[in-house]
Scaffold this motif. Structure first.
Motif, PDB file in Angstrom:
ATOM      1  N   ILE A  47     -13.419  -6.342   2.900  1.00  0.00           N
ATOM      2  CA  ILE A  47     -11.447  -6.727   3.165  1.00  0.00           C
ATOM      3  C   ILE A  47     -11.077  -6.992   4.465  1.00  0.00           C
ATOM      4  N   SER A  48     -12.536  -6.723   5.866  1.00  0.00           N
ATOM      5  CA  SER A  48     -11.974  -8.128   7.013  1.00  0.00           C
ATOM      6  C   SER A  48     -12.081  -9.907   6.980  1.00  0.00           C
ATOM      7  N   PHE A  49     -12.339  -9.367   4.902  1.00  0.00           N
ATOM      8  CA  PHE A  49     -11.813 -11.175   5.411  1.00  0.00           C
ATOM      9  C   PHE A  49     -10.594 -11.271   4.985  1.00  0.00           C
ATOM     10  N   PHE A  50      -9.420 -10.433   5.040  1.00  0.00           N
ATOM     11  CA  PHE A  50      -8.524 -10.490   5.200  1.00  0.00           C
ATOM     12  C   PHE A  50      -7.449 -10.274   6.058  1.00  0.00           C
ATOM     13  N   PRO A  51      -5.553 -11.091   6.375  1.00  0.00           N
ATOM     14  CA  PRO A  51      -5.540 -10.258   7.526  1.00  0.00           C
ATOM     15  C   PRO A  51      -4.934  -8.773   7.474  1.00  0.00           C
ATOM     16  N   VAL A  52      -4.742  -8.492   8.638  1.00  0.00           N
ATOM     17  CA  VAL A  52      -4.689  -7.314   8.655  1.00  0.00           C
ATOM     18  C   VAL A  52      -3.384  -6.556   8.263  1.00  0.00           C
ATOM     19  N   SER A  53      -2.194  -7.497   8.009  1.00  0.00           N
ATOM     20  CA  SER A  53      -1.049  -7.027   7.006  1.00  0.00           C
ATOM     21  C   SER A  53      -1.226  -7.002   5.902  1.00  0.00           C
ATOM     22  N   ASP A  54      -2.814  -7.043   5.541  1.00  0.00           N
ATOM     23  CA  ASP A  54      -2.613  -7.321   4.027  1.00  0.00           C
ATOM     24  C   ASP A  54      -3.278  -5.409   3.529  1.00  0.00           C
ATOM     25  N   SER A  55      -4.108  -4.800   5.207  1.00  0.00           N
ATOM     26  CA  SER A  55      -4.553  -4.309   4.881  1.00  0.00           C
ATOM     27  C   SER A  55      -4.094  -2.827   5.264  1.00  0.00           C
ATOM     28  N   THR A  56      -2.585  -3.527   5.571  1.00  0.00           N
ATOM     29  CA  THR A  56      -1.425  -2.267   6.258  1.00  0.00           C
ATOM     30  C   THR A  56      -1.798  -0.769   5.325  1.00  0.00           C
TER      31      THR A  56
END
Length: 455
Positions: A138-147
């Motif tokens: 999950i941390s491979f992707f920007p924080v905005s994708d994990s909102t």
């Protein structure tokens, strides 16, 4: 920020507030602290005023003034130089895989509770490793994708904490208060038992600087960061006190232990060890663990990667994705270290593995914050002309108090967590491994400084 990030989704104000709640609020916090007894209310309120408030104000000023991806590393490095920047980035990073391993240990136990199934050693280990590497992915992707993950986890955390408060209050009204409330019982005793909980409460207050590392994903970070910290901090304070009250009025203090958690508290309140309600609570709690680790991984990875780019951590931490510029090197190292810890766990002496891993993470984590407070004061002195979108007001004496009191609390917390204060066999068995582990971690950090010739 890279060109690739210019068109990405942005954090809204609500997202920023929920991110603060997701990062800082620990739904497990209230139950173990309730083991202190009625004086827990004093400690919650006292530490909110003497630590949470100063820390929130200082984080707001530093986060909006020095809004790079380096977070606390940059703040300390700017104030005290590369050596202290390297130390802080190392302490700040190493705590995370240890913390991730400690939560991974809980996963099979809670799944077993939710399903009623007994899980063996190998399946448990596979579940733990899966938890770790899902967080890494999950941390491979920007924080905005994990909102959606952060928002969902924040809502669930609040829901669980409010549920504890409501159930406890209902029990108190219908069956009577579980503990006698007197003036003397509400006052702290300042014994070793009570003071040992300071570190747990402080840990539950930390994380405001993580939101500062999300500045590049925000619409207006200079306004959103302080508002999110203030609003989120008030919500967190209210929920902590309400859930602590629910446990305190419904469960006799003698029945609450330091290893008790949210699920234990609800089991004691309802008198049911299993059942649909306990299963639902267990599943929701597991989801909050994913949210907590996701939010922290994004902030910690940014800080460690940024420190490595500046030559203050090994180069492996600086490796980034060519696709989205995310710090994949740090993320993978997180997974490797946490996995090694979990693979070694079965051969460690039979003890509370969760507490052993968590306490070591706690010591390293608190160490990282000690230089942050004097860094705030020094930057005011050496960089007075820097524009400060949010500035803590007050006299020089007030600013010194704002710096010194939280530092003293951090030092006390580290001593009570990582130093054996008595030499009986039980204390040494529980604390000595934490002391040795902390010494090893500190030694490795100093070795990095020597090898990289950091001045």
């Amino acid at each position: 920020m890279s060109e690739a990030g210019q068109g990405k989704k942005k954090f809204r104000m609500l997202d920023a507030i929920l991110a603060v709640i997701c990062v800082v609020f620990v739904v497990e916090a209230a139950a173990p602290v309730a083991a202190i007894g009625n004086s827990q209310y004093f400690w919650w309120i006292f530490l909110m005023l003497t630590f949470l408030l100063p820390y929130g104000l200082i984080s707001s000023e530093l986060g909006t003034t020095y809004d790079s991806e380096g977070g606390i590393y940059d703040w300390v490095r700017n104030a005290f130089g590369r050596k202290w920047g390297s130390r802080v980035s190392w302490y700040y990073w190493i705590n995370f895989p240890l913390w991730m391993a400690s939560l991974a240990v809980l996963f099979p136990e809670i799944i077993s509770l939710a399903t009623g199934m007994q899980i063996g050693l190998i399946p448990s280990l596979l579940i733990e490793l899966a938890f770790v590497w899902i967080i890494v992915y999950i941390s491979f992707f920007p924080v905005s994708d994990s909102t959606w993950i952060l928002n969902g986890a924040a809502v669930i955390k609040v829901l669980l904490a409010v549920t504890v408060g409501v159930i406890g209050t209902y029990i108190a009204f219908t069956k009577g208060v579980a503990n006698e409330y007197t003036v003397s019982s509400l006052l702290p005793s300042f014994d070793l038992h009570s003071l040992s909980f300071i570190s747990v409460i402080l840990f539950n207050f930390l994380g405001f600087e993580i939101i500062c590392t999300f500045a590049g994903d925000m619409e207006n970070p200079n306004k959103q960061i302080p508002k999110a910290i203030v609003t989120g901090g008030l919500v967190i304070a209210a929920i902590y006190i309400f859930s602590a009250f629910g446990i305190g009025v419904a469960i006799p203090t003698a029945e609450v232990s330091t290893s008790s958690g949210l699920i234990d508290a609800i089991q004691l309140m309802t008198g049911k060890m299993t059942g649909p309600f306990i299963s639902i609570i267990s599943v929701l709690f597991l989801l909050t663990l994913f949210g907590n680790m996701t939010s922290w991984s994004l902030g910690v990875n940014s800080t460690a990667s940024y420190a490595a780019e500046n030559g203050d951590l090994p180069k492996a931490f600086a490796k980034k994705s060519k696709k989205n510029d995310m710090p994949v090197g740090t993320a993978v190292i997180n997974g490797i270290v946490a996995s090694i810890v979990l693979l070694l766990a079965p051969i460690l002496p039979n003890q509370d593995l969760f507490w052993s891993f968590f306490a070591l993470n706690l010591v390293m984590f608190l160490l990282a914050y000690i230089p942050v407070f004097p860094a705030f004061y020094k930057l005011r002195k050496i960089d007075p002309d820097k524009e400060r979108p949010f500035k803590v007001s007050g006299s020089d004496t007030f600013l010194k108090i704002l710096v010194v009191i939280p530092m003293i609390l951090l030092v006390i917390s580290i001593i009570f967590t990582g130093v054996p204060l008595s030499f009986d066999a039980e204390t040494l068995a529980g604390t000595l491994p934490i002391t040795i582990g902390a010494i090893i971690c500190i030694f490795i950090g100093e070795l990095i400084i020597i090898v990289k010739k950091i001045k």
